[in-house]
Motif scaffolding. Structure first.
Motif, PDB file in Angstrom:
ATOM      1  N   UNK A   1     -21.653  46.362 -46.793  1.00  0.00           N
ATOM      2  CA  UNK A   1     -21.201  46.696 -45.440  1.00  0.00           C
ATOM      3  C   UNK A   1     -21.153  45.455 -44.549  1.00  0.00           C
ATOM      4  N   UNK A   2     -22.135  44.568 -44.683  1.00  0.00           N
ATOM      5  CA  UNK A   2     -22.139  43.339 -43.887  1.00  0.00           C
ATOM      6  C   UNK A   2     -20.961  42.443 -44.256  1.00  0.00           C
ATOM      7  N   UNK A   3     -20.665  42.350 -45.542  1.00  0.00           N
ATOM      8  CA  UNK A   3     -19.534  41.545 -45.989  1.00  0.00           C
ATOM      9  C   UNK A   3     -18.232  42.051 -45.385  1.00  0.00           C
ATOM     10  N   UNK A   4     -18.046  43.366 -45.398  1.00  0.00           N
ATOM     11  CA  UNK A   4     -16.809  43.941 -44.854  1.00  0.00           C
ATOM     12  C   UNK A   4     -16.741  43.809 -43.337  1.00  0.00           C
ATOM     13  N   UNK A   5     -17.873  43.941 -42.654  1.00  0.00           N
ATOM     14  CA  UNK A   5     -17.878  43.923 -41.191  1.00  0.00           C
ATOM     15  C   UNK A   5     -17.682  42.508 -40.652  1.00  0.00           C
ATOM     16  N   UNK A   6     -18.444  41.538 -41.140  1.00  0.00           N
ATOM     17  CA  UNK A   6     -18.402  40.193 -40.575  1.00  0.00           C
ATOM     18  C   UNK A   6     -17.244  39.352 -41.111  1.00  0.00           C
ATOM     19  N   UNK A   7     -16.599  39.788 -42.166  1.00  0.00           N
ATOM     20  CA  UNK A   7     -15.458  39.024 -42.675  1.00  0.00           C
ATOM     21  C   UNK A   7     -14.255  39.114 -41.749  1.00  0.00           C
ATOM     22  N   UNK A   8     -14.286  40.047 -40.786  1.00  0.00           N
ATOM     23  CA  UNK A   8     -13.181  40.125 -39.828  1.00  0.00           C
ATOM     24  C   UNK A   8     -13.183  38.934 -38.869  1.00  0.00           C
ATOM     25  N   UNK A   9     -14.316  38.243 -38.746  1.00  0.00           N
ATOM     26  CA  UNK A   9     -14.373  37.052 -37.889  1.00  0.00           C
ATOM     27  C   UNK A   9     -13.862  35.814 -38.616  1.00  0.00           C
ATOM     28  N   UNK A  10     -14.114  35.724 -39.923  1.00  0.00           N
ATOM     29  CA  UNK A  10     -13.707  34.549 -40.685  1.00  0.00           C
ATOM     30  C   UNK A  10     -14.276  34.606 -42.091  1.00  0.00           C
ATOM     31  N   UNK A  11     -14.005  33.548 -42.841  1.00  0.00           N
ATOM     32  CA  UNK A  11     -14.429  33.484 -44.242  1.00  0.00           C
ATOM     33  C   UNK A  11     -15.938  33.323 -44.326  1.00  0.00           C
TER      34      UNK A  11
END
Length: 215
Positions: free
Chosen positions: A69-79
């Motif tokens: 869930x963290x990977x999917x949520x914070x990847x919207x900011x950048x790589x």
């Protein structure tokens, strides 16, 4: 002072000013003169601080908000380069804090500003940048994005069902009898009248799996 004396004074001032050295470079000029006298001093130019931090600390992570869930949520900011959640080594449960490393320090700064104090599943996130010099060298040791908790029920089941020798079985029965005696004493000390079921070690059935010594 007469007119002639004034003209003579002006000529002398012009001569003195013409003899003074004129600085050709403005950069060499002093910014201020010390009160105690002495040569002039120049202020040091302060260079703007450049943000190089790419690692973020995230606290108060809610239950159910894990690596995927963290990977999917914070990847919207950048790589995202890597992330990890602190977990209990025995149970594998989340300790509700973790770390994320981005490829770009500017993205990490934006995430820290935007997500600090953000309400997520009734938890207020605590997000802070970690300077590179404060990042622990062992922070990413054992990093595994696909963490699989240890099945301690299965481990305990194997330990209980392992093959035992007759001597090991005898020691196991003795431990059970000792625990039973302690329980009886505690009940009597509490003033409770209770008839505990009798446990007789010699009558206990033999285990299903007994390892006999080959000889």
């Amino acid at each position: 002072m007469g007119a002639k004396q004034k003209k003579a004074l002006k000529k002398n001032l012009k001569k003195v000013s013409s003899q003074l050295p004129v600085p050709s470079d403005k950069k060499g000029a002093a910014d201020f003169l010390p009160l105690e006298g002495g040569p002039g001093r120049k202020l040091t130019e302060e260079k703007p601080l450049v943000n190089k931090a790419t690692v973020l600390y995230i606290g108060r992570i809610p239950h159910g908000f894990y690596e995927k869930e963290m990977q999917a949520f914070f990847s919207q900011f950048g790589a995202i380069k890597r992330l990890r959640i602190a977990r209990n080594k025995k149970t594998g449960q989340s300790k509700h804090f973790g770390f994320i490393e981005f490829n770009d320090p500017e993205v990490a700064e934006v995430v820290a500003d935007a997500m600090h104090g953000y309400l997520l599943f009734e938890h207020i996130l605590q997000v802070h940048l970690i300077p590179p010099e404060h990042v622990h060298p062992k922070l990413w040791r054992g990093f595994n994005p696909r963490y699989k908790p240890v099945d301690w029920v299965q481990v305990e089941r194997k330990r209980q069902n392992k093959e035992r020798t007759l001597e090991e079985h005898k020691k196991l029965v003795e431990k059970i009898l000792k625990r039973d005696q302690k329980r009886r004493k505690r009940i009597e000390a509490a003033g409770i009248e209770y008839e505990c079921p009798e446990i007789v070690g010699n009558v206990m059935p033999a285990p299903k799996k007994i390892k006999f010594n080959e000889g």
